[in-house]
Design a protein around this motif. Sequence first.
Motif, PDB file in Angstrom:
ATOM      1  N   GLU A 219      52.155 -70.465 -77.498  1.00 24.00           N
ATOM      2  CA  GLU A 219      50.765 -70.903 -77.321  1.00 24.00           C
ATOM      3  C   GLU A 219      50.416 -72.046 -78.268  1.00 24.00           C
ATOM      4  OE1 GLU A 219      48.057 -67.259 -76.630  1.00 24.00           O
ATOM      5  OE2 GLU A 219      49.902 -66.458 -77.523  1.00 24.00           O
ATOM      6  N   VAL A 220      51.106 -72.071 -79.415  1.00 25.17           N
ATOM      7  CA  VAL A 220      50.851 -73.113 -80.415  1.00 25.17           C
ATOM      8  C   VAL A 220      52.191 -73.564 -80.997  1.00 25.17           C
ATOM      9  CG1 VAL A 220      49.668 -73.720 -82.562  1.00 25.17           C
ATOM     10  CG2 VAL A 220      48.640 -72.017 -81.020  1.00 25.17           C
ATOM     11  N   VAL A 221      52.342 -74.862 -81.185  1.00 27.65           N
ATOM     12  CA  VAL A 221      53.498 -75.414 -81.888  1.00 27.65           C
ATOM     13  C   VAL A 221      52.982 -76.244 -83.060  1.00 27.65           C
ATOM     14  CG1 VAL A 221      55.471 -76.982 -81.775  1.00 27.65           C
ATOM     15  CG2 VAL A 221      54.990 -75.450 -79.859  1.00 27.65           C
ATOM     16  N   VAL A 222      53.510 -75.985 -84.256  1.00 24.75           N
ATOM     17  CA  VAL A 222      53.095 -76.703 -85.462  1.00 24.75           C
ATOM     18  C   VAL A 222      54.232 -77.619 -85.882  1.00 24.75           C
ATOM     19  CG1 VAL A 222      52.112 -76.496 -87.769  1.00 24.75           C
ATOM     20  CG2 VAL A 222      51.782 -74.644 -86.115  1.00 24.75           C
ATOM     21  N   LEU A 223      53.920 -78.916 -86.009  1.00 20.34           N
ATOM     22  CA  LEU A 223      54.939 -79.935 -86.255  1.00 20.34           C
ATOM     23  C   LEU A 223      54.600 -80.791 -87.475  1.00 20.34           C
ATOM     24  CD1 LEU A 223      55.058 -81.222 -82.587  1.00 20.34           C
ATOM     25  CD2 LEU A 223      56.973 -80.077 -83.710  1.00 20.34           C
ATOM     26  N   PRO A 224      55.587 -81.101 -88.299  1.00 21.88           N
ATOM     27  CA  PRO A 224      55.361 -82.069 -89.374  1.00 21.88           C
ATOM     28  C   PRO A 224      55.352 -83.482 -88.799  1.00 21.88           C
ATOM     29  CG  PRO A 224      57.653 -81.402 -89.368  1.00 21.88           C
ATOM     30  CD  PRO A 224      56.966 -80.586 -88.302  1.00 21.88           C
ATOM     31  N   VAL A 225      54.632 -84.378 -89.455  1.00 18.90           N
ATOM     32  CA  VAL A 225      54.570 -85.771 -89.018  1.00 18.90           C
ATOM     33  C   VAL A 225      54.906 -86.691 -90.180  1.00 18.90           C
ATOM     34  CG1 VAL A 225      53.149 -87.609 -88.048  1.00 18.90           C
ATOM     35  CG2 VAL A 225      52.777 -85.246 -87.336  1.00 18.90           C
ATOM     36  N   GLY A 226      55.865 -87.578 -89.956  1.00 15.48           N
ATOM     37  CA  GLY A 226      56.153 -88.664 -90.885  1.00 15.48           C
ATOM     38  C   GLY A 226      55.888 -89.961 -90.147  1.00 15.48           C
TER      39      GLY A 226
ATOM     40  N   LEU B 135      56.159 -78.250 -94.451  1.00 12.91           N
ATOM     41  CA  LEU B 135      54.829 -78.682 -94.015  1.00 12.91           C
ATOM     42  C   LEU B 135      54.228 -77.759 -92.956  1.00 12.91           C
ATOM     43  CD1 LEU B 135      55.077 -82.589 -93.727  1.00 12.91           C
ATOM     44  CD2 LEU B 135      53.392 -81.311 -95.052  1.00 12.91           C
ATOM     45  N   ALA B 136      54.993 -77.467 -91.908  1.00  6.92           N
ATOM     46  CA  ALA B 136      54.446 -76.685 -90.797  1.00  6.92           C
ATOM     47  C   ALA B 136      54.084 -75.273 -91.228  1.00  6.92           C
ATOM     48  CB  ALA B 136      55.450 -76.651 -89.643  1.00  6.92           C
ATOM     49  N   VAL B 137      54.914 -74.661 -92.060  1.00  9.14           N
ATOM     50  CA  VAL B 137      54.624 -73.308 -92.535  1.00  9.14           C
ATOM     51  C   VAL B 137      53.404 -73.317 -93.449  1.00  9.14           C
ATOM     52  CG1 VAL B 137      55.518 -71.343 -93.843  1.00  9.14           C
ATOM     53  CG2 VAL B 137      57.036 -72.614 -92.315  1.00  9.14           C
TER      54      VAL B 137
ATOM     55  N   GLY C  31      56.530 -90.087 -86.920  1.00  8.63           N
ATOM     56  CA  GLY C  31      56.043 -89.626 -85.630  1.00  8.63           C
ATOM     57  C   GLY C  31      57.091 -89.395 -84.568  1.00  8.63           C
ATOM     58  N   GLY C  32      58.380 -89.580 -84.884  1.00  5.22           N
ATOM     59  CA  GLY C  32      59.414 -89.418 -83.871  1.00  5.22           C
ATOM     60  C   GLY C  32      59.500 -88.012 -83.314  1.00  5.22           C
ATOM     61  N   LEU C  33      59.512 -87.013 -84.183  1.00  5.27           N
ATOM     62  CA  LEU C  33      59.591 -85.615 -83.750  1.00  5.27           C
ATOM     63  C   LEU C  33      58.344 -85.209 -82.980  1.00  5.27           C
ATOM     64  CD1 LEU C  33      60.962 -82.792 -83.839  1.00  5.27           C
ATOM     65  CD2 LEU C  33      59.739 -82.418 -86.001  1.00  5.27           C
ATOM     66  N   SER C  34      57.175 -85.487 -83.542  1.00  4.72           N
ATOM     67  CA  SER C  34      55.926 -85.056 -82.902  1.00  4.72           C
ATOM     68  C   SER C  34      55.715 -85.756 -81.569  1.00  4.72           C
ATOM     69  CB  SER C  34      54.735 -85.293 -83.835  1.00  4.72           C
ATOM     70  OG  SER C  34      54.719 -86.626 -84.318  1.00  4.72           O
ATOM     71  N   ALA C  35      56.077 -87.036 -81.473  1.00  3.86           N
ATOM     72  CA  ALA C  35      55.927 -87.754 -80.207  1.00  3.86           C
ATOM     73  C   ALA C  35      56.859 -87.174 -79.152  1.00  3.86           C
ATOM     74  CB  ALA C  35      56.202 -89.240 -80.408  1.00  3.86           C
ATOM     75  N   GLY C  36      58.103 -86.918 -79.517  1.00  9.97           N
ATOM     76  CA  GLY C  36      59.066 -86.378 -78.562  1.00  9.97           C
ATOM     77  C   GLY C  36      58.693 -84.994 -78.077  1.00  9.97           C
ATOM     78  N   VAL C  37      58.316 -84.115 -79.008  1.00 13.21           N
ATOM     79  CA  VAL C  37      57.965 -82.741 -78.636  1.00 13.21           C
ATOM     80  C   VAL C  37      56.691 -82.713 -77.794  1.00 13.21           C
ATOM     81  CG1 VAL C  37      57.230 -80.497 -79.548  1.00 13.21           C
ATOM     82  CG2 VAL C  37      59.164 -81.704 -80.595  1.00 13.21           C
ATOM     83  N   ARG C  38      55.694 -83.523 -78.170  1.00 12.95           N
ATOM     84  CA  ARG C  38      54.446 -83.544 -77.399  1.00 12.95           C
ATOM     85  C   ARG C  38      54.677 -84.035 -75.974  1.00 12.95           C
ATOM     86  NH1 ARG C  38      49.220 -83.174 -78.980  1.00 12.95           N
ATOM     87  NH2 ARG C  38      48.653 -84.846 -77.535  1.00 12.95           N
ATOM     88  N   ARG C  39      55.559 -85.000 -75.803  1.00 13.57           N
ATOM     89  CA  ARG C  39      55.824 -85.494 -74.452  1.00 13.57           C
ATOM     90  C   ARG C  39      56.444 -84.403 -73.578  1.00 13.57           C
ATOM     91  NH1 ARG C  39      58.212 -91.395 -73.452  1.00 13.57           N
ATOM     92  NH2 ARG C  39      57.754 -90.624 -71.331  1.00 13.57           N
ATOM     93  N   ILE C  40      57.362 -83.637 -74.148  1.00 14.70           N
ATOM     94  CA  ILE C  40      57.964 -82.539 -73.393  1.00 14.70           C
ATOM     95  C   ILE C  40      56.920 -81.486 -73.054  1.00 14.70           C
ATOM     96  CG2 ILE C  40      59.615 -80.633 -73.494  1.00 14.70           C
ATOM     97  CD1 ILE C  40      60.987 -83.272 -73.114  1.00 14.70           C
TER      98      ILE C  40
END
Length: 413
Positions: free
Chosen positions: A174-181, A285-287, A183-192
């Motif tokens: 229901e929720v995914v918590v992502l670190p952002v530097g 960060l996410a934790v 933005g590569g990880l957060s952009a990729g995961v959000r697109r999926i």
Amino acid sequence: MSTFVEAARAAEREMRELFPPTPLLRNDHLSQRYGAEIWLKREDLSPVRSYKIRGAMNAMRKARAAGAERFVCASAGNHAQGMAYACAHFGVSGTIYMPVTTPKQKIDKTRAFGGEHVEVRLTGDYVDDTLRAAEAHCKEVGAHFLSPFDDADVIEGQASVAVEMLETLDEPPEVVVLPVGGGGLSAGVRRILSEVSPHTETILVEPAGGASLAAALEVGEPVTLPRVDTFVDGAAVARIGKRTWEVLREVDPRDVLRVSEDRICTTILEMLNVEGIVLEPAGALAVDALKDVAERIEGRRVVCVTSGGNFDFERLPEVKERAQRFSGLKKYLILRLPQRPGALRDFLQTLGPDDDIARFEYLKKSARNFGSVLIGIEAQRAEDFRGLFERMDAAGFLYRDITGDQSLTDFLV
């Protein structure tokens, strides 16, 4: 299904040549603490102890297909290790620029992963300086520059985190918590997630001293931060990427959290001491952000991406120090001590039974009636300091609490 989702799935399949899927594990400690179902996507257990191997491998795979055989990158550590690992796997040469200030553990591991295939060059105090040197060298030798985040193929590779996560769970989180530097990880995961599980909420987390996404959202375009706190070196980026911004520009600013570097230290120690999980500052960060969204996640299924575990244990004393100060368990005082026999004994009698002197520096000046003492005190409970200060006031001692004065503590401690 979009081309991006299919490409990310293809990238995930290709990665099985290098490593198995990273574990997605339910964490009982965090689940009980927050009254939720907390899962950790353990990117700290990849071969290079971070998710960066994904983007580096995918981008290098595609560049080689287009004819590239020589690669250059600039990185504070994790992307460098991912590229080094990929260079050794594909048998290509790479030149890796790293800041002089990079923790030695990350430098040594980069060299170990790349072996004879990579050359590490230490240049500049900050990643921006390192990046300029790497780009100049890249143009000079005609190599392929492998961006740590601002590259379509890198973003696609990082998206494989979400591909694995969704394939592992019986139902999407229901929720995914992502670190952002950058933005590569957060952009990729959000697109999926936007396509495969659009009802899944994403919470993005930045270090307070490097909140480049939050700054961009405030003005509607990427901006360069005037200064960056490099403590969270894996996510301390002065400017969000151009390509990642195209994905993240629609993020609700209320879903972007900024957490203090000192508080992150408390999470690093908690995960190490309670769970035996070694996380670097960016990996925690996410934790750490769960503390800010406890009510929002209660009773829900949550995945936190622990993005990296490249922690240099030489930094552990600093982490403990910052955690104690944040938690109110350690304070630094400038004490005015009368220059008379017995004055020190009188002060010591104000300490409680569980108070511990961690630092004491006293300069006696014979021409003065008082001397200044820098004193560090550790307590078992934060509330113990209230009683200590009351006893010091009653005894007539003059003192100044400098724990929250960053300039003074940076200089003195």
